[in-house]
Design a protein around this motif. Sequence first.
Motif, PDB file in Angstrom:
ATOM      1  N   GLN A  33       5.701  45.799 -22.689  1.00 19.08           N
ATOM      2  CA  GLN A  33       5.749  45.525 -21.065  1.00 19.08           C
ATOM      3  C   GLN A  33       7.300  44.837 -20.690  1.00 19.08           C
ATOM      4  N   SER A  62       2.165  48.249 -27.292  1.00 23.67           N
ATOM      5  CA  SER A  62       4.166  48.458 -27.300  1.00 23.67           C
ATOM      6  C   SER A  62       4.853  49.503 -28.200  1.00 23.67           C
ATOM      7  N   LEU A  98      -7.151  43.164 -18.910  1.00 25.44           N
ATOM      8  CA  LEU A  98      -5.812  44.101 -19.733  1.00 25.44           C
ATOM      9  C   LEU A  98      -5.555  43.420 -21.166  1.00 25.44           C
ATOM     10  N   ALA A 104      -5.837  48.555 -24.695  1.00 26.02           N
ATOM     11  CA  ALA A 104      -4.314  50.110 -24.162  1.00 26.02           C
ATOM     12  C   ALA A 104      -4.091  50.273 -25.938  1.00 26.02           C
ATOM     13  N   TYR A 143      -3.359  45.048 -23.788  1.00 27.55           N
ATOM     14  CA  TYR A 143      -1.986  45.872 -23.937  1.00 27.55           C
ATOM     15  C   TYR A 143      -1.762  45.664 -25.865  1.00 27.55           C
TER      16      TYR A 143
END
Length: 407
Positions: free
Chosen positions: A34, A29, A24, A358, A26
């Motif tokens: 997270q 945000s 992943l 993502a 990521y």
Amino acid sequence: MSFDVNAIRREFPILSREVHGKPLVYLDSAATTQKPQAVIDALVEFYTECNSNVHRGAHFLSDEATRRYEAARDIVAGFINASQREELIWTSGTTESINIVAKGMAQQLKATDEVVVTELEHHANLVTWQQACLASGASLKVAPIDDNGALNIAAFEALINEHTAMVSMPHVSNALGTVNPIQQLIAYVRNKAPKALVMIDGAQGVAHSTVDVQALDCDFYAFSAHKLFGPTGIGALWGRYQVLENWPVWLTGGEMIATVSYQESTWGPLPNRLEAGTPNIAGAIGMAAGIQWLQQFDMADVQRHEQALMAKAVELGHAMPGLRLVGNAPEKVGVYSFVMDAGHPADIGFILDRQGIAIRTGDHCAQPLMARLNVPGTARASFSIYNTLDEVEQLFAGLRKAQEMLA
Ligand code: PMP
């Protein structure tokens, strides 16, 4: 002192999972951060050790839950330097916080009043005020931005006059990352329209800067835990005590009353007066845990880290033909919004997702802003404390692949 990103990453269990068979990456945000293990533990511990309702029980667990819940209020109030803990109202998040203020204002606004927002608004701070104006007959004034997504300060100031009853604006834009000079803007409003109330939509501000509501001199500041390493479904409205004290109640029921008869009821004191019903107790404790986790770092280090990630993205983006950065204000946080000739943002997001990356695509809950910038939407990579320069490189490797696939 700076920090060790790899050590930080190990505190976030989700960052070691795979997506579509790929590690992943990521980069979303700004939508939600997270959660570190400390926050997950705080939630599990509450339900494991001390689950009980607050403010009601004459028993050990209820007392303990109440103590932890009210201690969380102290932590969150302290985080933004509230002058009193009673100024900190728990809400489900920024959206509810803004609604409490806008619904209350709608009852007070007159047809000659003006409400000022900006072209940078998230729908949460636009639809609310638009509806308050429609309900009251007041006018909505929208302060413009320039093509880089920076607020036009002179045009903002020109909108402030004796009719200004409310100014509500974002600390940081979610779609572009623009940081507004809110302290300067608030000072201008105070001087030019002393009776106006000022609200700051702080959903994106709190994770990227040190917020001091007393120094800012605003009347309201709204924020959500989930963008601050905490859980979803919990946030806060900070309001200046003298303003909140008589603010129209918005939900009625248990917890918020002083006395009740069949004929009438009287309201209790702040903060409970604006907190009807059983609150999100675990959420409040989780929000405080997220804030305490963040507070172990120096905000200047966090900002430097995010700026380094952003600088890398800007450098790689410049070198990529057919990619255009959307939003290039001089003051901005780690939000990299862009469009590409190769394809629609949704297609780019889809191809990146298959590589485990993502990002967010679309209008970012800011349709009028997208229209103003003449884009159908953007692809947005947003950076946090746990992202690495390597992940930024992976983003651009993913974008090169998207270009090849869409050619
Ligand atoms: N304002 C801004 C600037 C935001 O980024 C967000 C969340 N994307 C909101 C308001 C609404 O926050 P929430 O969805 O947590 O209520």
